[in-house]
Design an enzyme around this catalytic site. Structure first.
Site, PDB file in Angstrom:
ATOM      1  CB  CYS A  66     -48.247  18.070 -24.811  1.00  0.00           C
ATOM      2  SG  CYS A  66     -49.532  19.056 -25.610  1.00  0.00           S
ATOM      3  CG  HIS A 103     -56.232  29.328 -17.308  1.00  0.00           C
ATOM      4  ND1 HIS A 103     -54.954  29.812 -17.445  1.00  0.00           N
ATOM      5  CD2 HIS A 103     -56.146  27.974 -17.340  1.00  0.00           C
ATOM      6  CE1 HIS A 103     -54.119  28.780 -17.557  1.00  0.00           C
ATOM      7  NE2 HIS A 103     -54.821  27.669 -17.493  1.00  0.00           N
ATOM      8  CG  HIS A 106     -49.631  27.969 -19.695  1.00  0.00           C
ATOM      9  ND1 HIS A 106     -50.449  27.118 -18.972  1.00  0.00           N
ATOM     10  CD2 HIS A 106     -49.294  28.969 -18.850  1.00  0.00           C
ATOM     11  CE1 HIS A 106     -50.579  27.588 -17.737  1.00  0.00           C
ATOM     12  NE2 HIS A 106     -49.876  28.713 -17.637  1.00  0.00           N
ATOM     13  CG  ASP A 110     -42.662  23.740 -27.684  1.00  0.00           C
ATOM     14  OD1 ASP A 110     -43.796  24.195 -27.956  1.00  0.00           O
ATOM     15  OD2 ASP A 110     -42.465  22.987 -26.706  1.00  0.00           O
ATOM     16  NE  ARG A 118     -45.986  22.656 -27.112  1.00  0.00           N
ATOM     17  CZ  ARG A 118     -46.004  22.455 -25.777  1.00  0.00           C
ATOM     18  NH1 ARG A 118     -47.084  21.978 -25.182  1.00  0.00           N
ATOM     19  NH2 ARG A 118     -44.928  22.734 -25.051  1.00  0.00           N
ATOM     20  CB  CYS A 120     -50.293  23.862 -24.517  1.00  0.00           C
ATOM     21  SG  CYS A 120     -50.479  22.265 -23.747  1.00  0.00           S
TER      22      CYS A 120
END
Length: 133
Positions: A66, A103, A106, A110, A118, A120
């Protein structure tokens, strides 16, 4: 976990570079394949760039394809906070540092086993303490 870290906007701006500030304090996302850690393979401990809290170990990092560092588990469940994110016309689960509310990115359902998750995470939200240093 230690006492929650709170700083003024000016203090965060003085501590962080522009990209780190945008990502961690304003919930932006770095461009895919642009962050320093998206393809990092060194063993080590990933920490919050804002408060140095340990978040992830390299052993849980995997190539999700990704363009962001991806982990199938956090180091300690109390190190991260998950909350619903309805921005950009979709529903996602945001991941924040539990110690300073930075932050991080996310989390999606999956990922690989053993968790199927995951995380990410933006490279700009992390520092890597390499095991060989």
């Amino acid at each position: 976990m230690s006492e929650k870290i709170t700083k003024s906007d000016d203090q965060w701006r003085a501590q962080l570079d522009d990209e780190q500030y945008r990502v961690t304090r304003q919930a932006h996302t770095e461009r895919p394949f642009s962050g320093i850690y998206w393809d990092e393979t060194a063993a080590g401990l990933y920490r919050c760039v804002c408060c140095n809290t340990p978040l992830f170990r390299s052993e849980t990092k995997f190539d999700a394809g990704c363009g962001w560092p991806s982990f199938y588990d956090s180091l300690d469940k109390s190190a991260v906070v998950e909350r619903e994110d309805r921005s950009h016309g979709m529903v996602r689960t945001e991941v924040l540092c539990a110690n300073c509310d930075a932050h991080l990115g996310h989390v999606f359902p999956d990922g690989p086993e053993p968790t199927g998750m995951r995380f990410c995470i933006n490279s700009a939200a992390l520092n890597l303490d390499r095991d060989d240093e």
